[in-house]
Design a protein around this motif. Structure first.
Motif, PDB file in Angstrom:
ATOM      1  N   ALA A  29     -77.079 123.727 -28.358  1.00  0.00           N
ATOM      2  CA  ALA A  29     -78.321 123.817 -28.591  1.00  0.00           C
ATOM      3  C   ALA A  29     -79.446 123.785 -27.309  1.00  0.00           C
ATOM      4  CB  ALA A  29     -78.963 122.835 -29.633  1.00  0.00           C
ATOM      5  N   HIS A  30     -78.653 123.365 -26.279  1.00  0.00           N
ATOM      6  CA  HIS A  30     -79.108 122.849 -24.866  1.00  0.00           C
ATOM      7  C   HIS A  30     -79.936 124.072 -24.464  1.00  0.00           C
ATOM      8  CE1 HIS A  30     -80.543 121.398 -21.086  1.00  0.00           C
ATOM      9  NE2 HIS A  30     -80.300 120.118 -21.594  1.00  0.00           N
ATOM     10  N   PRO A  31     -81.162 124.428 -23.947  1.00  0.00           N
ATOM     11  CA  PRO A  31     -81.899 125.471 -23.540  1.00  0.00           C
ATOM     12  C   PRO A  31     -81.399 125.953 -22.152  1.00  0.00           C
ATOM     13  CG  PRO A  31     -83.452 123.610 -23.434  1.00  0.00           C
ATOM     14  CD  PRO A  31     -82.365 123.374 -24.217  1.00  0.00           C
ATOM     15  N   GLY A  32     -80.873 124.914 -21.409  1.00  0.00           N
ATOM     16  CA  GLY A  32     -80.374 125.395 -20.044  1.00  0.00           C
ATOM     17  C   GLY A  32     -79.038 125.476 -19.765  1.00  0.00           C
ATOM     18  N   VAL A  33     -78.126 125.613 -21.122  1.00  0.00           N
ATOM     19  CA  VAL A  33     -76.680 125.744 -21.006  1.00  0.00           C
ATOM     20  C   VAL A  33     -76.480 127.124 -22.000  1.00  0.00           C
ATOM     21  CG1 VAL A  33     -74.826 124.857 -22.240  1.00  0.00           C
ATOM     22  CG2 VAL A  33     -76.512 123.285 -20.644  1.00  0.00           C
ATOM     23  N   ALA A  34     -75.371 127.714 -21.711  1.00  0.00           N
ATOM     24  CA  ALA A  34     -74.696 128.569 -22.146  1.00  0.00           C
ATOM     25  C   ALA A  34     -73.294 128.200 -22.421  1.00  0.00           C
ATOM     26  CB  ALA A  34     -74.694 130.065 -21.603  1.00  0.00           C
ATOM     27  N   LEU A  35     -73.057 127.847 -23.705  1.00  0.00           N
ATOM     28  CA  LEU A  35     -71.729 127.385 -24.190  1.00  0.00           C
ATOM     29  C   LEU A  35     -70.807 128.560 -24.276  1.00  0.00           C
ATOM     30  CD1 LEU A  35     -69.893 125.308 -25.165  1.00  0.00           C
ATOM     31  CD2 LEU A  35     -70.594 125.435 -27.530  1.00  0.00           C
ATOM     32  N   THR A  36     -70.034 128.474 -22.993  1.00  0.00           N
ATOM     33  CA  THR A  36     -69.033 129.327 -22.602  1.00  0.00           C
ATOM     34  C   THR A  36     -67.834 129.884 -23.857  1.00  0.00           C
ATOM     35  OG1 THR A  36     -69.577 129.339 -20.182  1.00  0.00           O
ATOM     36  CG2 THR A  36     -67.350 130.435 -20.854  1.00  0.00           C
ATOM     37  N   GLY A  37     -67.426 128.536 -24.082  1.00  0.00           N
ATOM     38  CA  GLY A  37     -66.179 128.730 -25.063  1.00  0.00           C
ATOM     39  C   GLY A  37     -65.689 127.204 -25.108  1.00  0.00           C
ATOM     40  N   ILE A  38     -64.509 127.098 -26.022  1.00  0.00           N
ATOM     41  CA  ILE A  38     -63.953 125.913 -26.380  1.00  0.00           C
ATOM     42  C   ILE A  38     -62.327 125.837 -26.042  1.00  0.00           C
ATOM     43  CG2 ILE A  38     -63.580 124.214 -28.077  1.00  0.00           C
ATOM     44  CD1 ILE A  38     -66.355 124.776 -29.253  1.00  0.00           C
ATOM     45  N   TRP A  39     -61.738 125.163 -25.315  1.00  0.00           N
ATOM     46  CA  TRP A  39     -60.337 124.787 -25.513  1.00  0.00           C
ATOM     47  C   TRP A  39     -59.865 123.484 -26.206  1.00  0.00           C
ATOM     48  CZ3 TRP A  39     -57.304 121.063 -23.480  1.00  0.00           C
ATOM     49  CH2 TRP A  39     -55.933 121.372 -23.415  1.00  0.00           C
ATOM     50  N   GLY A  40     -58.929 123.445 -26.773  1.00  0.00           N
ATOM     51  CA  GLY A  40     -58.499 122.373 -27.347  1.00  0.00           C
ATOM     52  C   GLY A  40     -56.818 122.068 -27.392  1.00  0.00           C
ATOM     53  N   ARG A  41     -56.241 121.178 -27.699  1.00  0.00           N
ATOM     54  CA  ARG A  41     -54.719 121.166 -27.799  1.00  0.00           C
ATOM     55  C   ARG A  41     -54.309 121.587 -28.913  1.00  0.00           C
ATOM     56  NH1 ARG A  41     -54.043 115.032 -26.387  1.00  0.00           N
ATOM     57  NH2 ARG A  41     -55.902 114.837 -27.426  1.00  0.00           N
ATOM     58  N   ARG A  42     -55.156 121.729 -29.842  1.00  0.00           N
ATOM     59  CA  ARG A  42     -54.890 122.382 -31.203  1.00  0.00           C
ATOM     60  C   ARG A  42     -55.737 123.819 -31.426  1.00  0.00           C
ATOM     61  NH1 ARG A  42     -56.871 119.692 -35.442  1.00  0.00           N
ATOM     62  NH2 ARG A  42     -58.159 118.405 -34.381  1.00  0.00           N
ATOM     63  N   PRO A  43     -54.994 124.826 -31.246  1.00  0.00           N
ATOM     64  CA  PRO A  43     -55.803 126.276 -31.149  1.00  0.00           C
ATOM     65  C   PRO A  43     -56.635 126.119 -32.425  1.00  0.00           C
ATOM     66  CG  PRO A  43     -53.525 126.198 -30.206  1.00  0.00           C
ATOM     67  CD  PRO A  43     -53.521 124.983 -30.961  1.00  0.00           C
ATOM     68  N   GLU A  44     -56.004 125.937 -33.586  1.00  0.00           N
ATOM     69  CA  GLU A  44     -56.679 126.164 -34.888  1.00  0.00           C
ATOM     70  C   GLU A  44     -58.007 125.456 -34.998  1.00  0.00           C
ATOM     71  OE1 GLU A  44     -54.060 122.625 -35.550  1.00  0.00           O
ATOM     72  OE2 GLU A  44     -53.820 124.616 -34.591  1.00  0.00           O
ATOM     73  N   ALA A  45     -58.137 124.055 -34.476  1.00  0.00           N
ATOM     74  CA  ALA A  45     -59.360 123.353 -34.237  1.00  0.00           C
ATOM     75  C   ALA A  45     -60.111 123.864 -33.321  1.00  0.00           C
ATOM     76  CB  ALA A  45     -59.122 121.883 -33.785  1.00  0.00           C
ATOM     77  N   ALA A  46     -59.536 124.437 -32.239  1.00  0.00           N
ATOM     78  CA  ALA A  46     -60.726 125.125 -31.201  1.00  0.00           C
ATOM     79  C   ALA A  46     -61.250 126.443 -31.730  1.00  0.00           C
ATOM     80  CB  ALA A  46     -59.887 125.695 -30.034  1.00  0.00           C
ATOM     81  N   ALA A  47     -60.605 127.175 -32.571  1.00  0.00           N
ATOM     82  CA  ALA A  47     -60.918 128.333 -33.060  1.00  0.00           C
ATOM     83  C   ALA A  47     -62.003 128.089 -34.168  1.00  0.00           C
ATOM     84  CB  ALA A  47     -59.958 129.068 -33.823  1.00  0.00           C
ATOM     85  N   GLU A  48     -61.979 126.991 -34.905  1.00  0.00           N
ATOM     86  CA  GLU A  48     -62.903 126.738 -35.905  1.00  0.00           C
ATOM     87  C   GLU A  48     -64.204 126.066 -35.314  1.00  0.00           C
ATOM     88  OE1 GLU A  48     -63.082 123.446 -39.717  1.00  0.00           O
ATOM     89  OE2 GLU A  48     -61.511 123.693 -38.443  1.00  0.00           O
ATOM     90  N   LEU A  49     -64.135 125.065 -34.219  1.00  0.00           N
ATOM     91  CA  LEU A  49     -65.223 124.810 -33.585  1.00  0.00           C
ATOM     92  C   LEU A  49     -65.920 125.839 -33.043  1.00  0.00           C
ATOM     93  CD1 LEU A  49     -66.955 122.214 -33.095  1.00  0.00           C
ATOM     94  CD2 LEU A  49     -65.320 121.809 -31.123  1.00  0.00           C
ATOM     95  N   ALA A  50     -65.428 126.611 -32.298  1.00  0.00           N
ATOM     96  CA  ALA A  50     -65.951 127.725 -31.677  1.00  0.00           C
ATOM     97  C   ALA A  50     -66.661 128.755 -32.435  1.00  0.00           C
ATOM     98  CB  ALA A  50     -64.780 128.743 -30.793  1.00  0.00           C
TER      99      ALA A  50
END
Length: 311
Positions: A29-50
Motif C-alpha cells: 500500500a505504500h505510495p513510494g514502494v513497488a512490491l516486487t515480489g515475495i520469497w519464502g522458505r515454503r513456496p506455497e506460502a509465498a505464492a499465496e501471499l504474493a
C-alpha cells in the motif's frame, strides 16, 4: 513541473505471521514502494501471499535480488542475517527486523557487507518508529538530565493462562500467532522484547557501559545497565508473564521530574510505514538513520553480553 521520484522496488523475504500482518500489506500500500515480489522458505506460502497482494513469488532469493532495489526481511534472526549479507552483497538496501542476528559475529557480518556496498539500512523497532513513542523518545533525549529509568516489557505469549484484552496481539498468550515460534522459545524474552526496551533506553540515556543480568521465573530476565552518561537503568523482560500482568511501561526520573513512555494507540502497521519512509530517505540521501545497522549491531552486542552474564 516536477515529477515524483520513482517507486523503490522492494522484495519481501518471509511469509510468516509478521510478514502477513505487517510487511506485505504495508509495502503493497505504500505510495513510494513497488512490491516486487515475495520469497519464502515454503513456496506455497509465498505464492499465496504474493497473490493476495498482486505480486509474484520467487523461487530463490537471488532471483528476487536481481529485480529489486531493496529487501524487507521478516524472518527469524538466524535466517535473516545470512540472507541480509547476500542482499547487501548484491547492492540492495536493507529493512531488517530486530534482532539483526543472534550472534555478534553474524550481526557484524551484515553491517560489514552493507558498508562495503554502500547500502542504506533501517532496523525496525516498533516503539522507536511509533508516532507518539518516537516523538517522546526524541524529546527526552533532547531534554537530558535523566538519573535513572526502568522498563517493563512483559508479554504473555507463552503464559499458560492466556493474555488479557489490554495486551497487544504480539503479547497475548493462547491465540498469539507467535506462540509457535521456535527461535522465540529457544532465545526467550531477552532476545525478543529486549531489543524493544534497548531501543527506548539507549537513545535517551546513552550507550551501555556495563550490563548485568539475572534470571526470573521461566524466561523472565532482569537487566541492569550503567550508561555512558552516568545514568542507570533496569528492564524486566518476559514472554511468560501472567496475562493480567502483561504490558509495556517505561519510566524516566531526572532533574525535571518523571515521565513515562506513551502507550501505543494503533497496531504496528503505522510504525512499519514510518520505517519504510526512513529507508526511502536513507536510500535517497545517503544519510544514515539512527536505527541503522550500526545501532542494530550494538543492540546485538548488548544482548549477547547479557546472555553471557546469565551463564
Amino acid at each position: 513541473m516536477t515529477t515524483s521520484a520513482p517507486a523503490l522496488r522492494i522484495g519481501l523475504l518471509g511469509t510468516g505471521p509478521w510478514a502477513r500482518r505487517v510487511h506485505a500489506p504495508v509495502l503493497a500500500a505504500h505510495p513510494g514502494v513497488a512490491l516486487t515480489g515475495i520469497w519464502g522458505r515454503r513456496p506455497e506460502a509465498a505464492a499465496e501471499l504474493a497473490q493476495a497482494h498482486g505480486t509474484r513469488a520467487y523461487a530463490t532469493p537471488d532471483e528476487m535480488f536481481a529485480d529489486c532495489d531493496a529487501v524487507s526481511l521478516a524472518l527469524p534472526p538466524s535466517v535473516q542475517a545470512p540472507l541480509a549479507v547476500r542482499a547487501a552483497e548484491a547492492g540492495r538496501h536493507l529493512l531488517l527486523d530486530k534482532p539483526v542476528a543472534i550472534t555478534v559475529t553474524e550481526a557484524r557480518a551484515v553491517a560489514d557487507a552493507a558498508d562495503r556496498t554502500g547500502c542504506a539500512s533501517v532496523v525496525f523497532f516498533t516503539a522507536r518508529f511509533g508516532e507518539r513513542e518516537g516523538a517522546w523518545i526524541d524529546a527526552q533525549a533532547a531534554a537530558g538530565g535523566w538519573f535513572t529509568a526502568h522498563a517493563d516489557w512483559l508479554g504473555s505469549v507463552f503464559a499458560e493462562d492466556g493474555g488479557p484484552a489490554r495486551a497487544s496481539e504480539a503479547e497475548r498468550g493462547g491465540s498469539s500467532p507467535y506462540a509457535d515460534s521456535p527461535w522465540r522459545r529457544e532465545k526467550g524474552a531477552l532476545w525478543d522484547v529486549g531489543p524493544h526496551a534497548l531501543s527506548v533506553l539507549l537513545p535517551v540515556l546513552g550507550d551501555a557501559e556495563t550490563v548485568t543480568a539475572a534470571r526470573g521465573p521461566a524466561d523472565t530476565v532482569l537487566l541492569t545497565i550503567r550508561h555512558t552518561g552516568g545514568a542507570a537503568s533496569s528492564a524486566t523482560l518476559s514472554l511468560t508473564a501472567p496475562g493480567p500482568a502483561s504490558g509495556v511501561e517505561v519510566a524516566l526520573r531526572g532533574t525535571t521530574g518523571t515521565t513515562a513512555l506513551p502507550r501505543r494507540q494503533a497496531g504496528p502497521e503505522p510504525a512499519f510505514h514510518r520505517a519504510v519512509d526512513a529507508l526511502l530517505d536513507a536510500a535517497r540521501t545517503g544519510r544514515p538513520h539512527p536505527c541503522d545497522l550500526r545501532f542494530g549491531v550494538r543492540v546485538t552486542e548488548i544482548l549477547a553480553a547479557a546472555e553471557e552474564a546469565l551463564g
